[in-house]
Design a protein around this motif. Sequence first.
Motif, PDB file in Angstrom:
ATOM      1  N   UNK A  49      11.079  66.968  26.078  1.00  0.00           N
ATOM      2  CA  UNK A  49      11.805  68.242  26.146  1.00  0.00           C
ATOM      3  C   UNK A  49      12.734  68.380  24.948  1.00  0.00           C
ATOM      4  N   UNK A  50      13.303  69.589  24.788  1.00  0.00           N
ATOM      5  CA  UNK A  50      14.169  69.897  23.652  1.00  0.00           C
ATOM      6  C   UNK A  50      15.485  70.507  24.116  1.00  0.00           C
ATOM      7  N   UNK A  51      16.519  70.249  23.342  1.00  0.00           N
ATOM      8  CA  UNK A  51      17.856  70.762  23.633  1.00  0.00           C
ATOM      9  C   UNK A  51      17.966  72.275  23.437  1.00  0.00           C
ATOM     10  N   UNK A  52      17.335  72.788  22.382  1.00  0.00           N
ATOM     11  CA  UNK A  52      17.591  74.180  22.003  1.00  0.00           C
ATOM     12  C   UNK A  52      16.957  75.203  22.939  1.00  0.00           C
ATOM     13  N   UNK A  53      16.191  74.748  23.916  1.00  0.00           N
ATOM     14  CA  UNK A  53      15.624  75.668  24.896  1.00  0.00           C
ATOM     15  C   UNK A  53      16.584  75.900  26.064  1.00  0.00           C
ATOM     16  N   UNK A  54      17.663  75.116  26.157  1.00  0.00           N
ATOM     17  CA  UNK A  54      18.613  75.277  27.259  1.00  0.00           C
ATOM     18  C   UNK A  54      20.053  75.402  26.766  1.00  0.00           C
ATOM     19  N   UNK A  55      20.214  76.177  25.682  1.00  0.00           N
ATOM     20  CA  UNK A  55      21.527  76.538  25.142  1.00  0.00           C
ATOM     21  C   UNK A  55      22.255  75.361  24.496  1.00  0.00           C
ATOM     22  N   UNK A  56      21.461  74.394  24.029  1.00  0.00           N
ATOM     23  CA  UNK A  56      21.996  73.295  23.253  1.00  0.00           C
ATOM     24  C   UNK A  56      21.608  73.465  21.792  1.00  0.00           C
ATOM     25  N   UNK A  57      21.996  72.531  20.925  1.00  0.00           N
ATOM     26  CA  UNK A  57      21.702  72.647  19.495  1.00  0.00           C
ATOM     27  C   UNK A  57      20.248  72.331  19.180  1.00  0.00           C
ATOM     28  N   UNK A  58      19.774  72.841  18.053  1.00  0.00           N
ATOM     29  CA  UNK A  58      18.449  72.501  17.547  1.00  0.00           C
ATOM     30  C   UNK A  58      18.491  71.113  16.922  1.00  0.00           C
ATOM     31  N   UNK A  59      17.312  70.514  16.768  1.00  0.00           N
ATOM     32  CA  UNK A  59      17.228  69.231  16.090  1.00  0.00           C
ATOM     33  C   UNK A  59      17.479  68.024  16.964  1.00  0.00           C
ATOM     34  N   UNK A  60      17.415  68.185  18.291  1.00  0.00           N
ATOM     35  CA  UNK A  60      17.583  67.051  19.189  1.00  0.00           C
ATOM     36  C   UNK A  60      16.735  67.276  20.432  1.00  0.00           C
ATOM     37  N   UNK A  61      16.093  66.223  20.875  1.00  0.00           N
ATOM     38  CA  UNK A  61      15.248  66.303  22.066  1.00  0.00           C
ATOM     39  C   UNK A  61      15.233  64.974  22.778  1.00  0.00           C
ATOM     40  N   UNK A  62      14.361  64.862  23.775  1.00  0.00           N
ATOM     41  CA  UNK A  62      14.310  63.631  24.555  1.00  0.00           C
ATOM     42  C   UNK A  62      12.878  63.278  24.922  1.00  0.00           C
ATOM     43  N   UNK A  63      12.611  61.991  24.920  1.00  0.00           N
ATOM     44  CA  UNK A  63      11.363  61.416  25.414  1.00  0.00           C
ATOM     45  C   UNK A  63      11.715  60.625  26.664  1.00  0.00           C
ATOM     46  N   UNK A  64      11.104  60.990  27.786  1.00  0.00           N
ATOM     47  CA  UNK A  64      11.310  60.257  29.038  1.00  0.00           C
ATOM     48  C   UNK A  64      10.142  59.322  29.272  1.00  0.00           C
ATOM     49  N   UNK A  65      10.454  58.070  29.573  1.00  0.00           N
ATOM     50  CA  UNK A  65       9.435  57.069  29.884  1.00  0.00           C
ATOM     51  C   UNK A  65       9.769  56.463  31.237  1.00  0.00           C
ATOM     52  N   UNK A  66       8.828  56.544  32.170  1.00  0.00           N
ATOM     53  CA  UNK A  66       9.025  56.006  33.514  1.00  0.00           C
ATOM     54  C   UNK A  66       8.749  54.507  33.491  1.00  0.00           C
ATOM     55  N   UNK A  67       9.805  53.721  33.380  1.00  0.00           N
ATOM     56  CA  UNK A  67       9.655  52.279  33.242  1.00  0.00           C
ATOM     57  C   UNK A  67       9.118  51.631  34.511  1.00  0.00           C
ATOM     58  N   UNK A  68       9.337  52.260  35.663  1.00  0.00           N
ATOM     59  CA  UNK A  68       8.840  51.707  36.920  1.00  0.00           C
ATOM     60  C   UNK A  68       7.317  51.778  37.005  1.00  0.00           C
ATOM     61  N   UNK A  69       6.710  52.682  36.246  1.00  0.00           N
ATOM     62  CA  UNK A  69       5.256  52.857  36.297  1.00  0.00           C
ATOM     63  C   UNK A  69       4.514  52.048  35.238  1.00  0.00           C
ATOM     64  N   UNK A  70       5.221  51.099  34.627  1.00  0.00           N
ATOM     65  CA  UNK A  70       4.605  50.185  33.670  1.00  0.00           C
ATOM     66  C   UNK A  70       3.919  50.946  32.527  1.00  0.00           C
ATOM     67  N   UNK A  71       4.690  51.825  31.884  1.00  0.00           N
ATOM     68  CA  UNK A  71       4.181  52.617  30.768  1.00  0.00           C
ATOM     69  C   UNK A  71       4.450  51.867  29.462  1.00  0.00           C
ATOM     70  N   UNK A  72       3.440  51.662  28.689  1.00  0.00           N
ATOM     71  CA  UNK A  72       3.567  50.925  27.430  1.00  0.00           C
ATOM     72  C   UNK A  72       3.389  51.879  26.254  1.00  0.00           C
ATOM     73  N   UNK A  73       4.443  52.022  25.440  1.00  0.00           N
ATOM     74  CA  UNK A  73       4.396  52.865  24.246  1.00  0.00           C
ATOM     75  C   UNK A  73       4.761  52.018  23.033  1.00  0.00           C
ATOM     76  N   UNK A  74       3.842  51.883  22.118  1.00  0.00           N
ATOM     77  CA  UNK A  74       4.081  51.082  20.932  1.00  0.00           C
ATOM     78  C   UNK A  74       4.894  51.825  19.891  1.00  0.00           C
ATOM     79  N   UNK A  75       5.442  51.084  18.956  1.00  0.00           N
ATOM     80  CA  UNK A  75       6.256  51.663  17.896  1.00  0.00           C
ATOM     81  C   UNK A  75       5.368  52.261  16.821  1.00  0.00           C
ATOM     82  N   UNK A  76       5.662  53.506  16.438  1.00  0.00           N
ATOM     83  CA  UNK A  76       4.896  54.181  15.387  1.00  0.00           C
ATOM     84  C   UNK A  76       5.766  54.554  14.191  1.00  0.00           C
ATOM     85  N   UNK A  77       7.095  54.463  14.359  1.00  0.00           N
ATOM     86  CA  UNK A  77       8.039  54.757  13.281  1.00  0.00           C
ATOM     87  C   UNK A  77       8.897  53.514  13.077  1.00  0.00           C
ATOM     88  N   UNK A  78       9.148  53.141  11.827  1.00  0.00           N
ATOM     89  CA  UNK A  78       9.844  51.894  11.550  1.00  0.00           C
ATOM     90  C   UNK A  78      11.071  52.132  10.674  1.00  0.00           C
TER      91      UNK A  78
END
Length: 384
Positions: free
Chosen positions: A201-230
């Motif tokens: 999701x993104x901040x600027x769609x709910x009256x927040x600033x542009x240039x910031x968002x969020x990635x939610x990862x459900x850790x209880x569901x054993x979701x594995x996401x590897x690093x793509x940016x270093x």
Amino acid sequence: MRNNKKIYLDYNATTPVDKRVVEAMLPYFTENFGNASSDHFSGWDAREGAELAREQISNLLNCKPTGITFTSGATEAANLALFGFCESNRSKGNHIITCKTEHKAILDCMQALENQGFEVTYLEVDSEGNIDLKELENAISQETILVCLMLANNETGLIHPMKEIERIVHQKGVKLMSDITQAVGKIPVDVKKLNLDIAVCSSHKLYGPKGVGALYINKKNDVMIGQTVFGGRQEKGIRPGTLNVPGIVGFGKAAEIAFSEMEADSKNVSELRKRMEVLLAEIETTAVNSNKSNRLPNTTNITFNNIDGNQLLRRLNKLAVSRSSACTSNTINPSHVLTAMGKNKHQALSSLRISLGKNTSLEDIEFAVSEIQKTVDQLKTATV
């Protein structure tokens, strides 16, 4: 006089920053300006602001703060999630399922994943924009590792039955990702209840600033996401780089305000949208898209049949409305969402998305419909 003013009706593209959000951000530009990774009082103050925001956002989404990773927006979050997840889980399979009406931020990633050897199934939609749940179920195979479907469509406002989708996907042992960008702040979004594995999701769609968002990862569901940016270990290595603390603080404040005011705001814009659609229905040859389906309370997508869409949009110079999502509105191609729903090129190009916000008034609605009616009448006369 009102006729000299311009009316903003494109809240699905972006929203004005709430003044309370600006006030919360200001100290983090000049006083608490430290790097959140610095191990001294200035860094601690900045880190404290970022962690408070993480709590505020997790409260809005009903998840644990540790499940939130800050990004520059939903597009970056989607890239990190899709490429990080798919590459890390490639040994389990190479098949992904999505939908033809997804946002371009998702569809462009899917095309890139196809170029990397992944197989992608694009689900069809009906004339309302709904997917066939049986088609979804049948599309899942032994090679399927991810289903990616948005919660609410950014152009029509259509809301997918995510809980039913979740049951189908998880019964097959597959992970579920959702772009929840357009829904957050407009309707309750409970990622725990929906049992999403990944969400963006993104901040600027709910009256927040542009240039910031969020990635939610459900850790209880054993979701594995590897690093793509270093380049560092910030945000658990998923999104390294110096945190945009003022933006994050603003995002958190916007989430806090949405949590307390969303119900009243949604009720108000829903009433305004209903009134607007009643007035728009008086214009001949119009049709509201997805009007028979569950939609966001603020969104109307309407087709003006037998009208030149280019002329319509240009002449409505007192109204900020759009023909598609903001990322593609500068092109002259018809909306991929509407064409997937069965609209021909002319119909898609003569359709408008009108999205209301908490600053929209009844006077705005009445003025906008009057301008649209006047413009449509002029265009009809010009073609006679």
